[in-house]
Design an enzyme around this catalytic site. Structure first.
Site, PDB file in Angstrom:
ATOM      1  N   HIS A  82     -15.429  -8.212   0.880  1.00  0.00           N
ATOM      2  CA  HIS A  82     -14.157  -8.943   0.869  1.00  0.00           C
ATOM      3  C   HIS A  82     -12.988  -8.018   0.505  1.00  0.00           C
ATOM      4  O   HIS A  82     -13.080  -7.261  -0.467  1.00  0.00           O
ATOM      5  CB  HIS A  82     -14.243 -10.095  -0.145  1.00  0.00           C
TER       6      HIS A  82
HETATM    7 CA    CA Z   1     -14.023  -7.591   4.980  1.00  0.00          CA
END
Ligand code: CA
Ligand code: ZLM
Ligand code: ZN
Length: 393
Positions: free
Chosen positions: A178
């Site tokens: 992320h």
């Molecule tokens: Ca990513």
């Protein structure tokens, strides 16, 4: 020039400083700046330098870095040496096994950041249409915290530069992790839309943020509420599923938000056979995302940056392939004969001297069972379309 020509109608620039590749995080640390040497050897071996403006970028200054980072944090980063592991600031700034102190750390950080800032500057001054920095993309670094192999957030600095000329910048992140540092930095503005694709497994996969409903602090006084989009995935996603999902969701976001500049983080740890990743993507599928974004950029500036990627030979293959996509060249599968590290690519298990070996069914590190049903992917698509309704067009 190997039949490689400059693209017609637009300019691609390549930003790099060879001193960045000589740094070592130490021992068995997965991050190996040496993968950039391999990448460069392939790029030069195929003759792609003839199609681009090649720039040797210089290090960022502390003043540059302080546009995002805390000065106390920068002072520590610059001065700390091995042996300071017991210090209070070492704890405070979250150094540790993921972010160790190593010799030349400050130089390493200022060089990769310098290349992203230089790349952004070429776009802002209209000297370049697509600018590439494979040494950047270190998306986890925070204002005053090292995180996940990242110390300086070169992406935030580059986006800040783009914002001086561009009303809306879109950030797209295909690293398997992320893009939390970039998301957080622009949490409270509607001038940056962030979109990260990643494996998500709260508490079992780093950094544990980026769930489907993490769209920024939903505060009515916050103009940036809803301007962080996340596509949380499971293990083992395959080429066709990923490409289809990327086209539909990323395409909808670009159409709706209509950014004038796009930053694409191309972390290569989303490939099959990555030491840390959990996906089964092949090089051409990863590249299809770059090609797709490029096709949306006829009237937009595009900054292409690296990121993760822990099986160096495949990182090099992928970023060389993606450099070729940027200049519109197609490369033969047979690797150039005279590249310095050809052996790293040669054995059957290392990909047989080819640029595009299959990566999705390798025995090592391991094949990942595909946990994605069509229903799961359809729900993500629907959810993203739903969230776009809260975003000004
Ligand atoms: Ca990513
Ligand atoms: N331990 N050595 C992606 C950043 C991923 C946090 C679990 C540290 C490792 C990993 C470091 C040699 C990007 C976590 C891990 C061990 C707490 C992560 C040093 C192996 C080693 O052998 C290793 C002593 C090290 C680190 C594995 N760390 C794997 N995954 C993640 C960070 C960065 O790709 O997104 C962008 C460049 N960290 O899972 C722990 C929770 C620290
Ligand atoms: Zn990563």
């Amino acid at each position: 020039s190997n039949g490689i020509e400059r693209p017609k109608g637009y300019t691609v620039s390549f930003h790099y400083n060879p001193r960045v590749e000589d740094h070592h995080f130490g021992g068995k640390h997965p991050m190996k700046p040496w993968r950039l040497t391999l990448t460069k050897q392939l790029v030069l071996g195929y003759g792609l330098q003839f199609a681009m403006d090649m720039w040797q970028s210089s290090a960022s200054t502390k003043v540059d870095l302080a546009r995002f980072h805390d000065v106390g944090y920068l002072d520590f980063l610059q001065r700390v040496t091995r042996g300071d592991e017991k210090s209070e600031l070492f704890q405070k700034f979250q150094f540790g096994d993921d972010c160790p102190i190593f010799e030349g750390m400050w130089e390493y950080c200022t060089l990769y950041a310098g290349a992203s800032v230089h790349a952004a500057e070429k776009l802002v001054t209209d000297q370049s249409d697509i600018a590439i920095n494979w040494s950047g993309g270190l998306h986890h670094a925070k204002k005053m915290q090292a995180s996940g192999f990242c110390y300086i957030n070169d992406i935030v600095l580059a986006i800040q530069d783009l914002l001086t000329q561009h009303p809306r910048v879109m950030y797209i992140d295909i690293d398997v992790h992320h893009g939390d540092g970039v998301e957080q930095a622009f949490w409270s503005t509607d001038r940056v839309l962030t979109l990260s694709y990643h494996k998500f497994d709260y508490q079992n996969f780093f950094p544990g943020t980026g769930a489907l409903d993490d769209t920024g602090p939903a505060d009515i006084a916050n103009p940036g509420a809803h301007y962080s989009l996340n596509v949380p995935l499971r293990d083992g996603i395959e080429d066709m599923q990923y490409i289809k999902l990327f086209h539909s969701t990323c395409g909808a976001c670009i159409n709706h938000y209509d950014p004038t500049a796009i930053v694409l983080q191309c972390g290569a740890d989303s490939l099959g056979g990555d030491r840390l990743g959990k996906f089964n993507l092949n090089i051409r599928a990863h590249g299809a995302c770059v090609e797709f974004v490029k096709r949306q950029c006829h009237n937009r500036k595009l900054l292409i940056i690296g990121g993760g990627g822990y099986t160096p030979r495949n990182v090099a293959r992928t970023w060389c392939h993606e450099t070729s996509l940027c200049v519109g060249a197609s490369l033969r599968d047979e690797l150039p004969n005279h590249i310095p590290y050809r052996r790293a690519f040669e054995t059957p298990v290392n990909g047989d001297g080819r640029l595009y070996p299959r990566l999705d069914n390798l025995p090592s590190p391991k094949h990942h069972v595909n946990e994605h049903t069509e229903e799961y992917l359809r729900q993500i698509e629907e959810n993203i379309y739903e969230q776009l309704r809260y975003i000004k067009g």
